[in-house]
Design a protein around this motif. Structure first.
Motif, PDB file in Angstrom:
ATOM      1  N   PHE A   6       0.811  -1.219   0.000  1.00  0.00           N
ATOM      2  CA  PHE A   6       0.000   0.000   0.000  1.00  0.00           C
ATOM      3  C   PHE A   6       0.846   1.272   0.000  1.00  0.00           C
ATOM      4  N   ALA A   7       0.411   2.255  -0.777  1.00  0.00           N
ATOM      5  CA  ALA A   7       1.002   3.587  -0.730  1.00  0.00           C
ATOM      6  C   ALA A   7       0.820   4.170   0.663  1.00  0.00           C
ATOM      7  N   PHE A   8       1.768   4.934   1.099  1.00  0.00           N
ATOM      8  CA  PHE A   8       1.752   5.665   2.364  1.00  0.00           C
ATOM      9  C   PHE A   8       1.929   4.797   3.610  1.00  0.00           C
ATOM     10  N   SER A   9       1.997   3.474   3.483  1.00  0.00           N
ATOM     11  CA  SER A   9       2.233   2.653   4.673  1.00  0.00           C
ATOM     12  C   SER A   9       3.724   2.737   5.027  1.00  0.00           C
TER      13      SER A   9
ATOM     14  N   THR B 109      19.326   2.494 -12.901  1.00  0.00           N
ATOM     15  CA  THR B 109      19.281   3.198 -14.180  1.00  0.00           C
ATOM     16  C   THR B 109      20.651   3.242 -14.858  1.00  0.00           C
ATOM     17  N   ASP B 110      21.727   3.357 -14.076  1.00  0.00           N
ATOM     18  CA  ASP B 110      23.070   3.354 -14.666  1.00  0.00           C
ATOM     19  C   ASP B 110      23.386   2.017 -15.325  1.00  0.00           C
ATOM     20  N   ALA B 111      22.718   0.947 -14.881  1.00  0.00           N
ATOM     21  CA  ALA B 111      22.901  -0.380 -15.468  1.00  0.00           C
ATOM     22  C   ALA B 111      21.887  -0.630 -16.591  1.00  0.00           C
ATOM     23  N   GLY B 112      21.110   0.397 -16.949  1.00  0.00           N
ATOM     24  CA  GLY B 112      20.137   0.275 -18.027  1.00  0.00           C
ATOM     25  C   GLY B 112      18.837  -0.395 -17.628  1.00  0.00           C
ATOM     26  N   VAL B 113      18.574  -0.493 -16.320  1.00  0.00           N
ATOM     27  CA  VAL B 113      17.375  -1.160 -15.818  1.00  0.00           C
ATOM     28  C   VAL B 113      16.269  -0.134 -15.602  1.00  0.00           C
ATOM     29  N   ARG B 114      15.087  -0.451 -16.130  1.00  0.00           N
ATOM     30  CA  ARG B 114      13.889   0.362 -15.889  1.00  0.00           C
ATOM     31  C   ARG B 114      13.252  -0.146 -14.600  1.00  0.00           C
ATOM     32  N   VAL B 115      12.679   0.742 -13.814  1.00  0.00           N
ATOM     33  CA  VAL B 115      12.060   0.369 -12.544  1.00  0.00           C
ATOM     34  C   VAL B 115      10.586   0.751 -12.577  1.00  0.00           C
ATOM     35  N   VAL B 116       9.717  -0.189 -12.191  1.00  0.00           N
ATOM     36  CA  VAL B 116       8.299   0.093 -12.004  1.00  0.00           C
ATOM     37  C   VAL B 116       7.881  -0.494 -10.658  1.00  0.00           C
ATOM     38  N   ALA B 117       7.013   0.221  -9.967  1.00  0.00           N
ATOM     39  CA  ALA B 117       6.482  -0.254  -8.693  1.00  0.00           C
ATOM     40  C   ALA B 117       4.971  -0.421  -8.847  1.00  0.00           C
ATOM     41  N   ILE B 118       4.441  -1.533  -8.353  1.00  0.00           N
ATOM     42  CA  ILE B 118       3.035  -1.876  -8.569  1.00  0.00           C
ATOM     43  C   ILE B 118       2.345  -2.159  -7.236  1.00  0.00           C
ATOM     44  N   SER B 119       1.171  -1.539  -7.050  1.00  0.00           N
ATOM     45  CA  SER B 119       0.319  -1.847  -5.897  1.00  0.00           C
ATOM     46  C   SER B 119      -1.131  -1.901  -6.359  1.00  0.00           C
ATOM     47  N   THR B 120      -2.005  -2.322  -5.467  1.00  0.00           N
ATOM     48  CA  THR B 120      -3.429  -2.377  -5.796  1.00  0.00           C
ATOM     49  C   THR B 120      -4.134  -1.066  -5.460  1.00  0.00           C
ATOM     50  N   ASP B 121      -3.375  -0.029  -5.169  1.00  0.00           N
ATOM     51  CA  ASP B 121      -3.957   1.289  -4.889  1.00  0.00           C
ATOM     52  C   ASP B 121      -4.515   1.916  -6.167  1.00  0.00           C
TER      53      ASP B 121
ATOM     54  N   ASN C 237      -2.387 -11.331  -2.104  1.00  0.00           N
ATOM     55  CA  ASN C 237      -2.947 -11.832  -0.850  1.00  0.00           C
ATOM     56  C   ASN C 237      -4.463 -11.670  -0.946  1.00  0.00           C
ATOM     57  N   ASP C 238      -5.161 -12.783  -1.215  1.00  0.00           N
ATOM     58  CA  ASP C 238      -6.615 -12.752  -1.401  1.00  0.00           C
ATOM     59  C   ASP C 238      -7.355 -12.221  -0.178  1.00  0.00           C
ATOM     60  N   LYS C 239      -6.931 -12.634   0.994  1.00  0.00           N
ATOM     61  CA  LYS C 239      -7.645 -12.247   2.221  1.00  0.00           C
ATOM     62  C   LYS C 239      -7.565 -10.746   2.481  1.00  0.00           C
ATOM     63  N   ALA C 240      -6.425 -10.150   2.186  1.00  0.00           N
ATOM     64  CA  ALA C 240      -6.238  -8.722   2.453  1.00  0.00           C
ATOM     65  C   ALA C 240      -6.487  -7.851   1.225  1.00  0.00           C
ATOM     66  N   GLY C 241      -6.593  -8.464   0.041  1.00  0.00           N
ATOM     67  CA  GLY C 241      -6.830  -7.699  -1.180  1.00  0.00           C
ATOM     68  C   GLY C 241      -5.666  -6.826  -1.588  1.00  0.00           C
ATOM     69  N   MET C 242      -4.452  -7.303  -1.330  1.00  0.00           N
ATOM     70  CA  MET C 242      -3.261  -6.489  -1.619  1.00  0.00           C
ATOM     71  C   MET C 242      -2.147  -7.361  -2.188  1.00  0.00           C
ATOM     72  N   ALA C 243      -1.176  -6.695  -2.760  1.00  0.00           N
ATOM     73  CA  ALA C 243       0.019  -7.390  -3.244  1.00  0.00           C
ATOM     74  C   ALA C 243       0.953  -7.663  -2.068  1.00  0.00           C
ATOM     75  N   LEU C 244       1.657  -8.765  -2.152  1.00  0.00           N
ATOM     76  CA  LEU C 244       2.756  -9.026  -1.220  1.00  0.00           C
ATOM     77  C   LEU C 244       3.967  -8.250  -1.713  1.00  0.00           C
ATOM     78  N   ARG C 245       5.053  -8.323  -0.975  1.00  0.00           N
ATOM     79  CA  ARG C 245       6.299  -7.657  -1.376  1.00  0.00           C
ATOM     80  C   ARG C 245       7.060  -8.579  -2.337  1.00  0.00           C
ATOM     81  N   GLY C 246       6.673  -8.537  -3.599  1.00  0.00           N
ATOM     82  CA  GLY C 246       7.324  -9.354  -4.618  1.00  0.00           C
ATOM     83  C   GLY C 246       8.245  -8.498  -5.465  1.00  0.00           C
ATOM     84  N   THR C 247       9.428  -9.021  -5.741  1.00  0.00           N
ATOM     85  CA  THR C 247      10.399  -8.300  -6.550  1.00  0.00           C
ATOM     86  C   THR C 247      10.898  -9.232  -7.652  1.00  0.00           C
ATOM     87  N   PHE C 248      10.846  -8.749  -8.885  1.00  0.00           N
ATOM     88  CA  PHE C 248      11.243  -9.558 -10.033  1.00  0.00           C
ATOM     89  C   PHE C 248      12.123  -8.718 -10.955  1.00  0.00           C
TER      90      PHE C 248
END
Length: 155
Positions: free
Chosen positions: A39-42, A60-72, A108-119
């Protein structure tokens, strides 16, 4: 079922904080660090994303793009990005609720939110690093940096 190293990363097209659609397919050709957070702001999420913001050049110096995803919703993400000054897009997996997090095995179905997953997804769309932490379990970002360094060394 969560994803593992060697799996093909599921495609996604999600609106960012400005309601502009960002898709994994459009980012193809460069590695992408996909960071799911609850969640944002937590407290823990803010700390993790602020660390990512402060160390963004490592990626970014290694040419990697970064995106962050939440259910907000996009409105919350816009306020969160403006408050914290994030230099990477915050993507909304709000509707269909958590569909992208589900595809990555981090919803997380019970909480309706994403876990802390990094790929870390390479330029061809293959997952080269995968880590999943539960709610309240802050991530050590050293693993991400090591994965980026390995990917850069192999290029």
């Amino acid at each position: 079922m969560s994803l593992s190293v060697g799996d093909t990363a599921p495609e996604f097209s999600l609106p960012d904080q400005d309601k502009q659609v960002v898709s994994l397919a459009e980012l193809r050709g460069a590695p992408v660090l996909v960071v799911f957070y609850p969640f944002a702001f937590s407290g823990t999420c803010t700390g993790e994303l602020c660390q990512l913001r402060d160390e963004l050049a490592t990626y970014t110096d290694a040419g990697v793009r970064v995106v962050a995803i939440s259910t907000d919703p996009t409105f919350a993400l816009k306020a969160f990005r403006e408050k914290e000054g994030f230099g990477f897009p915050l993507l909304s997996d709000f509707w269909p609720h958590g569909a992208t997090a589900q595809a990555y095995g981090v919803f997380n179905d019970k909480a309706g939110m994403a876990l802390r997953g990094t790929f870390l997804v390479d330029a061809e769309g293959t997952i080269t690093f995968a880590e999943i932490n539960g709610p309240g379990d802050a991530r050590a970002q050293s693993g991400w940096k090591d994965a980026v360094a390995e990917l850069s060394a192999a290029a």
